[in-house]
Design a protein around this motif. Structure first.
Motif, short mmCIF file in Angstrom:
data_model
loop_
_atom_site.label_atom_id
_atom_site.label_comp_id
_atom_site.label_asym_id
_atom_site.label_seq_id
_atom_site.Cartn_x
_atom_site.Cartn_y
_atom_site.Cartn_z
N SER A 179 18.00 3.88 -1.60
CA SER A 179 16.90 2.91 -1.56
C SER A 179 16.81 2.05 -2.80
O SER A 179 15.88 1.26 -2.94
N GLN A 180 17.76 2.19 -3.68
CA GLN A 180 17.62 1.50 -4.96
C GLN A 180 18.06 0.03 -4.87
O GLN A 180 18.70 -0.38 -3.90
N PRO A 183 10.79 7.85 -3.98
CA PRO A 183 10.42 9.04 -3.21
C PRO A 183 10.59 8.83 -1.71
O PRO A 183 10.56 7.69 -1.23
N PHE A 184 10.72 9.91 -0.98
CA PHE A 184 10.95 9.84 0.47
C PHE A 184 9.66 9.56 1.26
O PHE A 184 9.61 8.64 2.06
N GLY A 203 11.90 1.04 1.18
CA GLY A 203 10.73 0.73 1.99
C GLY A 203 10.81 1.32 3.38
O GLY A 203 9.88 1.17 4.17
N TYR A 204 11.90 2.00 3.70
CA TYR A 204 12.07 2.57 5.04
C TYR A 204 12.37 4.07 4.96
O TYR A 204 13.00 4.64 5.83
N SER A 205 11.92 4.67 3.86
CA SER A 205 12.04 6.12 3.68
C SER A 205 13.48 6.61 3.70
O SER A 205 13.84 7.52 4.44
N ARG A 239 6.39 8.47 3.03
CA ARG A 239 5.87 7.11 3.14
C ARG A 239 4.74 6.78 2.16
O ARG A 239 4.78 5.74 1.49
N PRO A 240 3.70 7.66 2.06
CA PRO A 240 2.60 7.28 1.16
C PRO A 240 3.05 7.07 -0.28
O PRO A 240 2.56 6.17 -0.96
N MET A 241 3.97 7.87 -0.73
CA MET A 241 4.45 7.74 -2.11
C MET A 241 5.31 6.50 -2.29
O MET A 241 5.13 5.71 -3.23
N GLU A 242 6.27 6.30 -1.39
CA GLU A 242 7.18 5.15 -1.56
C GLU A 242 6.41 3.83 -1.44
O GLU A 242 6.59 2.93 -2.28
N GLN A 243 5.56 3.72 -0.42
CA GLN A 243 4.85 2.46 -0.21
C GLN A 243 3.92 2.15 -1.38
O GLN A 243 3.71 0.98 -1.73
N HIS A 244 3.38 3.20 -1.99
CA HIS A 244 2.51 3.01 -3.14
C HIS A 244 3.27 2.36 -4.31
O HIS A 244 2.69 1.61 -5.10
N CYS A 245 4.52 2.71 -4.41
CA CYS A 245 5.31 2.26 -5.56
C CYS A 245 5.91 0.86 -5.39
O CYS A 245 6.16 0.15 -6.37
N LEU A 246 6.18 0.46 -4.15
CA LEU A 246 6.86 -0.82 -3.91
C LEU A 246 5.93 -2.01 -4.17
O LEU A 246 4.72 -1.91 -3.97
N PRO A 247 6.50 -3.15 -4.56
CA PRO A 247 5.69 -4.37 -4.62
C PRO A 247 5.21 -4.72 -3.21
O PRO A 247 5.88 -4.38 -2.23
#
Lengths: 349, 328
Positions: free
Chosen positions: A147-148, A325-326, A139-141, A328-336
């Motif tokens: 990040s796992q 993913p690194f 969640g912090y790129s 922000r738009p991609m990672e934040q999209h994937c996280l709960p």
């Protein structure tokens, strides 16, 4: 609950000021108290000495206990986690630091073949009382290899306890229990809850922590919020998202119960099932990968025990089956997140 | 450091006992496995790795060790276990999967554990290094007598964990000895094709510790070299590395056709067998007579026979026992 029962159920409070600590500080206190109590408790791992650990929970221990019991190691996880097993076999109680859970790939044999099987294939004679601490979550790129969560990877393998506190009170009590446990315990720390200066911290994780030593049992879930319409099950970071979602749902007239698993192995199936019996609806939230994971295990537990308890199909919100993913738009999209939980709950009403 | 006559007789007897134990295990293993060989069948199922030929390493080590020394062994551990003083009856029962076994039938032949004499083993190549280093650390931190030994094959010395553990043991100056049993074969891959240098003892220099190679597969020579390393460890002078050239008289596992092994080497196996050599040597040195040698053999065989009688008549575990001891 009557007034008298409510008074009786409340733990005895000493006359003291409230003292809010981060998880990092609470863990530090638990470890220091156990090291004072039991000379067999010691720490080893990377950067736990003068630096105080990357995840901030060993500061001051080197000064108090010295290099003999607070051992900075070379970057040799296979050796020092394996060494923890041998030291534990001979009566020591090592706490070993595996900085990021992502790093377990270089030392997994020491964890799942040596520590976790030590009791079983020696019929309980070669005990491995050790705590393996590791940080999880994104969640912090921090990209693919930092990040796992990998909860399910560890919880799938028999012979070790796998736990993670969602707040500082539980952190201290669970660490004390973990150190005193005669089995290997994988103690996960969620980075977004830890209380690091270099990373934001969910404020709900910073709570009142008694100064005296106490234990919180491993293997017991906690009902973090009572509700009657839907059960939201999570652990670590996702507990806080569940609590925030519950607040939002309350405004819409939906009463959500939030269950903090706290422990994946052993898993407190009774508390989960009891909650779903009451609410009839189940959402499981997990920042680990979706497939073959915590969400599936919880849902299987509930449906196996009594599928009639469910008024509608359960839902799961988890990280999709892709590397983290690194950008922000991609990672934040994937996280709960809170919105995903609220939307899921709404769709079930 | 030379062994006393008593120690030499003990080494001879233990080697004979181990060899006969392997012969009886081998015969038991083959029960129920013909005409079609299937390792799942018979009273002794699973894999079987025999230690024929490597007995000198076991006795040269065992002669110096006490029950307080933590010994982390590999998958080919029977000879080492006997030399460390593991309970033979309970070990045989374990190998036969009986409730009376050391691990109540949960572990089998690859995982011989006897806490009474601190014998430990793992089937994952080279991964026994870390636990032995940790055991040495525990002894040092607690100020207790006792050292730790990891015994690996020459193939295990190419594992990353070997390097990590050697460095850690040296950095912390622990009472630790790494013993490499160099039987020349990592399953089917010869040492020359897997290892860039001829002697793994040379690797000790990379960790700032003494390294020694013994090329004779003679118990007396091994005894002397081990004695130097053990004395160093007990005196708090730090770890050592030993490579012991030995011979694997059997295949990697029972059922291994050894198609990879040169015919001349297979033909030379009887000549490579260390036990007849040592017997002749002790008789020539006047340590024992032919008659005394025979009585030693008879005593060793009787002890093994007794262990097999115990194990074969011991009860099997019940299925539900599988669920115990996952946690302490």
């Amino acid at each position: 609950m009557s007034f008298v029962e409510a008074i009786a159920a409340k733990p005895v409070q000493k006359n003291r000021n409230e003292r809010k600590l981060t998880i990092a500080k609470a863990l530090n206190e638990a470890i220091a108290q156990e090291m004072r109590r039991d000379k067999n408790v010691f720490l080893m791992g990377e950067d736990i000495g003068i630096l105080g650990a990357v995840w901030g929970y060993t500061g001051g221990l080197l000064a108090e206990f010295g290099e003999e019991r607070v051992r900075d190691t070379p970057i040799s996880e296979t050796a020092f986690i394996g060494a923890a097993v041998g030291a534990a076999n001979l009566g020591m109680r090592p706490i070993v630091e595996l900085m990021f859970v992502d790093f377990y790939g270089v030392c997994m044999d020491a964890i799942y073949n040596l520590a976790a099987k030590s009791s079983y294939h020696s019929a309980g004679t070669f005990k491995a009382p050790m705590v393996l601490t590791t940080a999880v979550g994104g969640g912090y790129s921090d990209s693919t290899q930092h990040s796992q969560c990998l909860y399910a990877t560890f919880a799938h393998l028999p012979g070790m306890k796998v736990v993670m506190p969602s707040n500082a009170y539980d952190a201290k009590g669970m660490m004390t229990s973990a150190i005193r446990d005669d089995n290997p315990v994988v103690f996960m720390m969620h980075k977004n809850l830890q209380g690091m200066g270099f990373l934001g911290t969910i404020q709900g994780a910073i709570v009142d922590v008694p100064e005296d030593s106490y234990t919180v049992p491993l293997g017991k879930a906690n009902v973090a919020r009572d509700g009657k319409d839907v059960t939201i099950v999570g652990l670590g970071m996702t507990v806080h998202q569940g609590l925030e979602a519950a607040k939002a749902l309350e405004k819409e007239g939906v009463s959500a119960e939030v269950v903090d698993l706290r422990s994946l192995a052993p898993l407190d199936r009774d508390t989960i099932c009891r909650s779903v019996q009451k609410t009839g609806r189940l959402i499981v939230v997990d920042d680990d990968y979706l497939s073959y994971g915590v969400t599936a295990e919880i849902i299987a537990t509930v449906t196996e025990r009594d599928i009639q308890a469910l008024k509608c199909s359960p839902k799961r919100i988890a990280f999709p089956d892709i590397p983290v993913p690194f950008a922000r738009p991609m990672e934040q999209h994937c996280l709960p997140n809170i919105q995903k939980i609220v939307a899921a709950a709404r769709s079930m009403m | 450091m030379q062994p006393t006559s008593k120690q030499r007789l003990w080494m001879y007897e233990t080697m004979v006992k181990s060899r006969y134990n392997e012969a009886r295990l081998s015969a038991t293993y083959m029960e129920g496995k013909s005409p079609l060989f299937n390792m799942a069948n018979g009273p002794l199922p699973g894999e079987m790795h025999l230690s024929d030929g490597q007995e000198p390493c076991a006795v040269g080590l065992g002669a110096h060790l006490t029950k307080d020394d933590y010994f982390a062994c590999h998958h080919r551990s029977h000879a080492q276990a006997l030399a460390k003083g593991v309970d033979l009856k309970r070990m045989t029962a374990e190998i036969l999967g009986r409730k009376a076994g050391l691990s109540e039938g949960r572990a089998g032949h690859i995982h011989i554990f006897d806490y009474e004499v601190l014998f430990w083993s793992s089937g994952i190549i080279g991964q026994n290094m870390g636990p032995a280093v940790g055991a040495a650390l525990a002894r040092k931190m607690r100020g207790e007598a006792g050292i730790a030994i990891a015994c690996i094959g020459e193939g295990g010395a190419n594992q990353g964990g070997f390097h990590e553990a050697m460095n850690l043991a040296a950095v912390w100056k622990l009472p630790f000895i790494c013993v490499i049993e160099d039987n020349q074969w990592a399953v089917s891959v010869p040492k020359a094709k897997s290892t860039a240098i001829a002697s793994n003892a040379d690797r000790a220099a990379a960790y700032g510790m003494p390294g020694e190679r013994v090329a004779s597969n003679d118990p007396d020579d091994i005894f002397a070299a081990v004695g130097r390393a053990v004395a160093r460890a007990r005196a708090g002078e730090g770890p050592s590395l030993l490579e012991l050239q030995t011979v694997r008289l059997q295949g990697h596992f029972m059922g291994d056709p050894e198609v990879y092994r040169p015919k001349a080497e297979i033909a030379a196996k009887p000549e490579m067998d260390p036990i007849p050599h040592y017997r002749r040597k002790l008789i020539a040195a006047g340590v024992m007579t032919e008659i005394e040698a025979e009585s030693i053999v008879a005593r060793a065989h009787a002890e093994v026979d007794e262990a097999f009688a115990f194990a074969r008549s011991a009860a099997e575990p019940v299925p539900e026992d599988a669920f115990d001891k996952v946690f302490v």
